[in-house]
Scaffold this motif. Structure first.
Motif, PDB file in Angstrom:
ATOM      1  N   SER A 141      -5.841   1.478  -9.979  1.00 40.46           N
ATOM      2  CA  SER A 141      -6.461   0.949  -8.757  1.00 40.46           C
ATOM      3  C   SER A 141      -6.008   1.790  -7.568  1.00 40.46           C
ATOM      4  CB  SER A 141      -6.099  -0.520  -8.557  1.00 40.46           C
ATOM      5  OG  SER A 141      -4.724  -0.673  -8.364  1.00 40.46           O
ATOM      6  N   ASN A 142      -6.782   1.749  -6.499  1.00 41.55           N
ATOM      7  CA  ASN A 142      -6.489   2.520  -5.291  1.00 41.55           C
ATOM      8  C   ASN A 142      -6.306   4.013  -5.567  1.00 41.55           C
ATOM      9  OD1 ASN A 142      -6.473   0.613  -2.990  1.00 41.55           O
ATOM     10  ND2 ASN A 142      -4.941  -0.433  -4.220  1.00 41.55           N
ATOM     11  N   ASP A 155       4.694  -6.661   1.344  1.00 39.22           N
ATOM     12  CA  ASP A 155       3.401  -6.773   0.673  1.00 39.22           C
ATOM     13  C   ASP A 155       2.507  -7.793   1.368  1.00 39.22           C
ATOM     14  OD1 ASP A 155       1.575  -6.086  -1.444  1.00 39.22           O
ATOM     15  OD2 ASP A 155       2.004  -8.034  -2.331  1.00 39.22           O
ATOM     16  N   LEU A 156       3.127  -8.770   2.037  1.00 42.11           N
ATOM     17  CA  LEU A 156       2.333  -9.795   2.722  1.00 42.11           C
ATOM     18  C   LEU A 156       1.448  -9.196   3.810  1.00 42.11           C
ATOM     19  CD1 LEU A 156       5.091 -12.555   2.999  1.00 42.11           C
ATOM     20  CD2 LEU A 156       3.008 -12.694   1.616  1.00 42.11           C
ATOM     21  N   VAL A 157       1.851  -8.070   4.394  1.00 40.23           N
ATOM     22  CA  VAL A 157       1.004  -7.451   5.422  1.00 40.23           C
ATOM     23  C   VAL A 157       0.218  -6.249   4.886  1.00 40.23           C
ATOM     24  CG1 VAL A 157       2.571  -8.160   7.285  1.00 40.23           C
ATOM     25  CG2 VAL A 157       2.709  -5.817   6.395  1.00 40.23           C
ATOM     26  N   MET A 158       0.500  -5.832   3.653  1.00 40.66           N
ATOM     27  CA  MET A 158      -0.177  -4.638   3.141  1.00 40.66           C
ATOM     28  C   MET A 158      -1.412  -4.967   2.304  1.00 40.66           C
ATOM     29  SD  MET A 158       2.739  -1.741   2.764  1.00 40.66           S
ATOM     30  CE  MET A 158       3.903  -2.316   1.550  1.00 40.66           C
ATOM     31  N   GLY A 159      -1.371  -6.081   1.576  1.00 40.15           N
ATOM     32  CA  GLY A 159      -2.533  -6.437   0.777  1.00 40.15           C
ATOM     33  C   GLY A 159      -2.753  -5.466  -0.363  1.00 40.15           C
ATOM     34  N   LYS A 160      -3.742  -5.746  -1.173  1.00 36.72           N
ATOM     35  CA  LYS A 160      -3.979  -4.967  -2.377  1.00 36.72           C
ATOM     36  C   LYS A 160      -5.246  -4.109  -2.301  1.00 36.72           C
ATOM     37  CE  LYS A 160      -0.522  -6.078  -4.963  1.00 36.72           C
ATOM     38  NZ  LYS A 160       0.350  -5.710  -3.820  1.00 36.72           N
ATOM     39  N   ALA A 161      -6.147  -4.456  -1.419  1.00 38.70           N
ATOM     40  CA  ALA A 161      -7.430  -3.764  -1.386  1.00 38.70           C
ATOM     41  C   ALA A 161      -7.696  -3.134  -0.029  1.00 38.70           C
ATOM     42  CB  ALA A 161      -8.550  -4.756  -1.725  1.00 38.70           C
ATOM     43  N   THR A 162      -6.706  -3.199   0.854  1.00 37.20           N
ATOM     44  CA  THR A 162      -6.972  -2.889   2.252  1.00 37.20           C
ATOM     45  C   THR A 162      -6.567  -1.477   2.641  1.00 37.20           C
ATOM     46  OG1 THR A 162      -4.866  -3.979   2.665  1.00 37.20           O
ATOM     47  CG2 THR A 162      -6.855  -5.254   3.106  1.00 37.20           C
ATOM     48  N   GLY A 163      -5.970  -0.732   1.724  1.00 35.53           N
ATOM     49  CA  GLY A 163      -5.607   0.641   2.064  1.00 35.53           C
ATOM     50  C   GLY A 163      -4.533   0.757   3.118  1.00 35.53           C
ATOM     51  N   ILE A 164      -3.651  -0.226   3.203  1.00 37.36           N
ATOM     52  CA  ILE A 164      -2.511  -0.141   4.126  1.00 37.36           C
ATOM     53  C   ILE A 164      -1.273   0.169   3.286  1.00 37.36           C
ATOM     54  CG2 ILE A 164      -1.046  -1.376   5.772  1.00 37.36           C
ATOM     55  CD1 ILE A 164      -3.464  -3.078   6.492  1.00 37.36           C
ATOM     56  N   ASP A 219     -11.233  -1.993  -4.400  1.00 44.43           N
ATOM     57  CA  ASP A 219     -10.351  -1.231  -3.524  1.00 44.43           C
ATOM     58  C   ASP A 219     -11.182  -0.257  -2.686  1.00 44.43           C
ATOM     59  OD1 ASP A 219     -10.862   1.109  -4.997  1.00 44.43           O
ATOM     60  OD2 ASP A 219      -9.075   0.863  -6.245  1.00 44.43           O
ATOM     61  N   HIS A 249     -11.608   2.753  -2.983  1.00 43.02           N
ATOM     62  CA  HIS A 249     -12.282   3.764  -3.803  1.00 43.02           C
ATOM     63  C   HIS A 249     -13.456   3.196  -4.581  1.00 43.02           C
ATOM     64  CE1 HIS A 249      -9.302   6.956  -3.210  1.00 43.02           C
ATOM     65  NE2 HIS A 249      -8.444   5.969  -3.131  1.00 43.02           N
ATOM     66  N   MET A 266      -4.963  -6.423   9.241  1.00 41.63           N
ATOM     67  CA  MET A 266      -3.782  -7.259   9.033  1.00 41.63           C
ATOM     68  C   MET A 266      -3.010  -7.356  10.345  1.00 41.63           C
ATOM     69  SD  MET A 266      -3.003  -8.396   5.871  1.00 41.63           S
ATOM     70  CE  MET A 266      -3.806  -8.214   4.250  1.00 41.63           C
TER      71      MET A 266
END
Lengths: 232, 232
Positions: free
Chosen positions: A102-103, A194-203, B172, B174, B1
Motif C-alpha cells: 500500500s502507498n 499515527d493518529l494524525v497521519m492516517g493510512k490513506a492520506t499521504g502524510i 491510497d 496511488h 488532518m
C-alpha cells in the motif's frame, strides 16, 4: 506534566530514491508555518524512508510477492493460509516480513530500511544541521498484535530518544516501589503520531512536542529476546 | 488532518469508593483553567475507575495475591515462574489477570471494573450532563506485549468512540485499495494519553483534542476471537 502537541507535516508529496527526505520534511514544516524546536520529536513513516533509500522492488505477481516475503523473513513464526507471521532480519515479529504494497505505485512493494536506527540517525543529523535544533527522530511501521484486533504504529528505528522508560526502583504516590514498570515510550510516541497521519492520506511525518524523552535508545531495545518470550 | 493536543488532568488526588469520579475530573479540569469541548476524548486510567467502584481487595501475603490472580482469570494462557499470562473474564489477555498492586495503598490490590464499557458509558454520561458537551470516554490499562519489550497503555472500556478505524475499501494516494487496514485507533489514543500521565505521578486522566473518532465502539471489538488468533 506539560501538554503534548502532535502536528501533522503535510505537503511532503511522493518520495523517490535519492530525494533528500530531511530537506523535504524541513521544507514542509516551514511551508505550513511551523518551526522545529529543541526537544521536538520528528516521527516519519518507514515508507517514506524506504522510498528515499530505494528499498522498493518491482513485483509482477502474487507469487513474486510471496517469494519476496520469504526472502525478507529471517524466520517464519506462524503460517495460516496467506497470512505469514515472520521475524525480520532486524528481529521484529510482524506479518509478511513488513513487505508492503500500500502507498506505493502499483506493481511495487516497499521493504523495511536495512538498518532503521542508522536511517533515523542520518535523518536526525541532517534535520538538526538544517534547523540548528536538538531533536529526536522516530521511524514507524504499522504492526498487528496477537490477541487484540486492529493495527497500531510502533517504532522500528530511533535516534536521540529513549526506547524504554524504566520506572523500576521509583515509587508511586503510595510509597509502593514500581517493580516491573518499563514503558515502551517510543512505541507510544509512534502510536500517538499515527493518529494524525492516517493510512490513506499521504502524510508521512509528524512533530511530537512536549515530551522529555531524550536518550540514546535503539529499536533493538524493543525486541524481546526469544529466551524471554513465551509466544514464539 | 488537524493537530492533536493531549492535556493531562492534574489535581484529582486519591479516589475512594463512592467518590463521584466524573465530578472530580470536571472539577480538576476547571481548576487548571481548561474547558471541555465537543469532540474531546476524556481518557481515564482504570485504577481511578476501579477505586471509585470499590474494586479494591485487601491482601496480606504473596499467596493471597496469587490466589486472587487465579480467581480473576478466566483462563491461564502461559505460566513461567511468577509470571502468569491470563485471559480475563472480559477477554483481555494480559499478565496477572490485570490485578495490580501499584498506585494503591500497601496491602491492597486493584481489580479491573466488572464491565469497563459500562463504566465508560456512566462516566461519559455524567461528564456530558455536567459540561453540556458531547465527548468520548476511554478507560485504559497498561499491558505488556509478546515480542516487544516494555508496556503500553491500551483501551479496556470505551464509550462514544470507535474502537477500530476501518480503511478497507478505501484507496491510497496511488489508487491501491487498502485491503486489510483496520487501525486500533482507541488503543493508539490510550498509548498517546499515557505519555502525559506517567506511571508514578498520580495523574489519572487526560483530554485528547483534535480527533474525529466519534462512534459507538465497544472494548470487546478489540478482542481477537480465539479462532482467529495464532498465539494462544
Amino acid at each position: 506534566m506539560s501538554r503534548l502537541t502532535i502536528v501533522p507535516v503535510t505537503g511532503i508529496g511522493e518520495v523517490s530514491k535519492g530525494d533528500d527526505l530531511a530537506a523535504l520534511i524541513c521544507d514542509a514544516v516551514e511551508q505550513q508555518g511551523d518551526v522545529l524546536l529543541d526537544g521536538d520529536i520528528v516521527v516519519v513513516t518507514h515508507k517514506a524512508v524506504s522510498k528515499e533509500e530505494g528499498r522498493v522492488v518491482e513485483i509482477s505477481s502474487e507469487a513474486e510477492y510471496r517469494a519476496l516475503v520469504e526472502d525478507e523473513a529471517a524466520e517464519i513464526i506462524r503460517r495460516r493460509g496467506d497470512l505469514v507471521i515472520t521475524r525480520t532480519k532486524h528481529g521484529f515479529i510482524c506479518a509478511n516480513a513488513a513487505v508492503d504494497r500500500s502507498n506505493v505505485a502499483g506493481g511495487h512493494a516497499v521493504l523495511l530500511p536495512v538498518d532503521p536506527d542508522r536511517s533515523a540517525h542520518r535523518l536526525r543529523t541532517r534535520i538538526q544541521q538544517r534547523t540548528g535544533t536538538t531533536i529526536g527522530l522516530v521511524i514507524t511501521d504499522t504492526f498487528g498484535r496477537p490477541w487484540r484486533r486492529g493495527l497500531v504504529d510502533v517504532a522500528i528505528g530511533i535516534s536521540g530518544v529513549k526506547a524504554i522508560e524504566d520506572f523500576r526502583g521509583t515509587f508511586d504516590t503510595h510509597g509502593n516501589e514500581l517493580v516491573v514498570t518499563e514503558v515502551a515510550v517510543v512505541d507510544e510516541i509512534a502510536a500517538a503520531s499515527d493518529l494524525v497521519m492516517g493510512k490513506a492520506t499521504g502524510i508521512p511525518a509528524a512533530i511530537v512536542r512536549g515530551l522529555d524523552v531524550a536518550g540514546d535508545g535503539r529499536a533493538s531495545d524493543l525486541v524481546r529476546p526469544a529466551s524471554e518470550d513465551l509466544f514464539r
